[in-house]
Design an enzyme around this catalytic site. Structure first.
Site, mmCIF file in Angstrom:
data_model
loop_
_atom_site.group_PDB
_atom_site.id
_atom_site.type_symbol
_atom_site.label_atom_id
_atom_site.label_comp_id
_atom_site.label_asym_id
_atom_site.label_seq_id
_atom_site.Cartn_x
_atom_site.Cartn_y
_atom_site.Cartn_z
ATOM 1 N N TYR A 1 0.836 -1.206 0.000
ATOM 2 C CA TYR A 1 0.000 0.000 0.000
ATOM 3 C C TYR A 1 0.870 1.255 0.000
ATOM 4 C CZ TYR A 1 -3.226 3.679 1.297
ATOM 5 O OH TYR A 1 -3.950 4.836 1.289
ATOM 6 N N GLY B 1 -6.673 4.865 -0.624
ATOM 7 C CA GLY B 1 -8.019 4.922 -0.077
ATOM 8 C C GLY B 1 -8.855 3.770 -0.593
ATOM 9 N N HIS C 1 -5.656 15.684 -5.102
ATOM 10 C CA HIS C 1 -5.974 16.012 -3.709
ATOM 11 C C HIS C 1 -5.847 17.501 -3.418
ATOM 12 C CE1 HIS C 1 -6.017 11.753 -3.337
ATOM 13 N NE2 HIS C 1 -5.915 11.694 -2.024
ATOM 14 N N ASN D 1 -0.093 13.000 4.216
ATOM 15 C CA ASN D 1 -0.816 12.162 5.159
ATOM 16 C C ASN D 1 -0.475 12.499 6.607
ATOM 17 O OD1 ASN D 1 -2.596 10.112 5.712
ATOM 18 N ND2 ASN D 1 -1.545 8.604 4.454
ATOM 19 N N ARG E 1 -15.412 37.608 42.015
ATOM 20 C CA ARG E 1 -14.871 36.746 43.063
ATOM 21 C C ARG E 1 -14.335 35.423 42.505
ATOM 22 N NH1 ARG E 1 -18.830 33.941 46.863
ATOM 23 N NH2 ARG E 1 -20.201 35.503 45.969
#
Length: 513
Positions: free
Chosen positions: A54, A61, A84, A197, A286
């Site tokens: 891969y 994807g 992309h 990535n 306060r």
């Protein structure tokens, strides 16, 4: 300007800010270059094998099942960057893009990505040349990292797309690289994927947000102390022994800051001198250390998360020391997204309590003797009435921005990427929130300093006098008839944003937390 040397073990928040905001140069260490070469040799060996790996010899994807032949792999890497780089909307700020690029280089230099040394050197060269890729607001789901923003940066490395030159002019990236003497990279196996990535955009924005909020929280402690003084409140609630019995570190720090500012005040502790004596101050006064302190502790947690991420190598797949190349889910932005949302929540609450204090200063029924709206001639003059409207509008927006982005998810990539972090969106809205908080604190400063000056016959603390004098010298005007108010508020905003309030007060108080 100094030089940041990038090694294999991550980087620091200080280095991120130096590169992003101060233009520091970046160099690769010899150790990083060696690690890059070792990892690349592993990738090259895998690329030569017939078995699909891969990111090396497959699609990405939902398309990961296709084995890509050697002659198409360079095209594959170019294509993933081009396809992309699909961002839309306004341009992202230069400092964010520089942080994004620097943090991607941090992971590349780790030796876990398989990118060649010359690609990493080109990334450093582009940063050092002051070339800033055009990155757009929309395009990241925060998983698999900040894909579209990082793709626009990778496109610049290839000499494609648009970038901003050191002169601030946007031009074709190829022209800018040529003028700087930088050769565009020709991507090989895995390199396109490795440049895209990561959680680098959201992490860069987190690091800068933490730095901004740390300064802003100290400024807010000062303005809270000024308001307490202007309302003739009591400093007794700031006693360290009270905060020691509820030992949250941030709470103690905020109380100590306020006490240091109020030391020597002639305005505090006048409860019994009024016709209707108070037993105690309102919560917004306060409980200021408790609210600001909880925010400080949240910032500290966010800084811990950021430090871990700064030491991380975020990519998929990764090259492990034993030579394996393994897929993983480390690109998921959840750890960063959560703390970005936490910070938006505490920033909104700090803005809310500051606005409540400001409103109290302007209300003659609750301000213990101050004129309505701090006006010169109430009725003829409106004073700071609409300044508080502006503050209220900012608070209202901050409450909307505090709705967490990380609680959302939307599936993508044909349901392969079916849970995403939305961390980039969390970071973008946090930047808006911090801008708004700065304006809110500035309005409280403007109101509190005017109110103190209207307490005729009473002497404020030395630190308060220093703050008021510095603000007036910076164009933050004091009491008087109505005038065009926007320039005064802009001057107060610049006074807070620049750190001038801290610079004025700390010579008197000593360093504040």
């Amino acid at each position: 300007m100094h030089t940041v040397v990038m090694g294999t073990s991550g980087t620091t928040a200080e280095d991120v800010i130096a590169v992003a905001r101060q233009g520091a140069r970046v160099e690769l260490s010899a150790e990083a270059v060696e690690a890059l070469a070792r990892a690349r040799a592993i990738v090259d060996a895998l690329a030569a094998k017939p078995e699909p790996v891969y990111g090396v010899s497959t699609g990405f994807g939902a398309l990961a099942s296709r084995h890509i032949s050697p002659e198409l792999r360079a095209q594959l890497q170019r294509n993933i960057v081009r396809s992309h780089a699909a961002g839309m909307g306004p341009r992202v700020e230069r400092e964010v893009v520089r942080a994004l690029m620097f943090l991607r280089l941090k992971t590349v230099a780790s030796g876990h990505t398989g990118v060649r040394p010359e690609v990493a050197q080109t990334m450093a060269d582009v940063l050092n040349a002051g070339i800033t890729p055009v990155v757009h607001e929309y395009g990241s789901l925060g998983c698999s990292g900040d894909l579209a923003p990082l793709s626009h940066c990778a496109l610049t490395l290839m000499g494609e797309g648009d970038a901003e030159g050191p002169d601030g002019v946007v031009r074709p990236a190829g022209e800018l690289l040529a003028e700087a003497g930088i050769t565009p990279v020709e991507l090989r196996e895995k390199e396109g994927l490795a440049l895209l990535n990561g959680t680098d955009g959201m992490l860069g924005m987190l690091v800068m947000a933490i730095a901004d909020l740390n300064k802003l929280y100290t400024s807010a402690d000062i303005t809270a102390a000024l308001t307490l003084e202007a309302l003739l409140g009591t400093e007794k609630v700031l006693a360290p022994e009270l905060h020691a019995i509820r030992p949250h570190p941030g709470q103690g720090a905020s109380a100590a800051n306020m006490a240091a500012v109020l030391k020597g005040s002639g305005l505090t502790g006048h409860f019994q001198e009024e016709s209707a004596p108070r037993v105690q101050d309102a919560y917004s006064v306060r409980c200021a250390p408790q609210v600001a302190g909880a925010g400080r502790d949240t910032i500290a947690h966010a800084a811990l998360v950021a430090s871990r991420e700064l030491a991380a190598a975020v990519d998929n797949p990764v090259v492990l020391p034993d030579g394996r190349v393994e897929s993983n889910g480390n690109f998921h932005g959840a750890p960063v997204a959560y703390v970005l949302d936490f910070l938006a929540i505490v920033a909104a609450d700090l803005g809310s309590i500051a606005e409540r204090r400001t409103d109290r200063l302007l209300d003659k029924n609750r301000s213990h003797g101050l004129p309505p709206f701090l006006a010169d001639d109430a009725g003829v003059d409106s004073g700071l009435m609409i300044a508080q409207y502006t503050q209220a509008a900012l608070v209202s927006e901050m409450k909307r921005l505090a709705v967490p982005a990380s609680a959302d998810s939307i599936p993508s990539s044909a349901m392969q990427e079916d849970h995403v972090s939305m961390g980039w969106s969390a970071a973008r809205k946090l930047r808006t929130s911090i801008d708004n908080l700065t304006r809110i604190v500035a309005i409280e400063l403007y109101a509190a300093t005017r109110a103190i000056e209207l307490r005729h016959g009473l002497t404020p603390a030395p630190a308060s006098r220093a703050a008021i004098a510095a603000a007036r010298a910076a164009g933050v005007e004091g009491p008087g008839p109505d005038r065009f108010l926007a320039p005064d508020l802009a001057a107060a905003d610049a006074f807070i944003r620049s750190g001038a309030l801290l610079a004025a007060v700390e010579p008197v108080t000593g360093t504040l937390a």
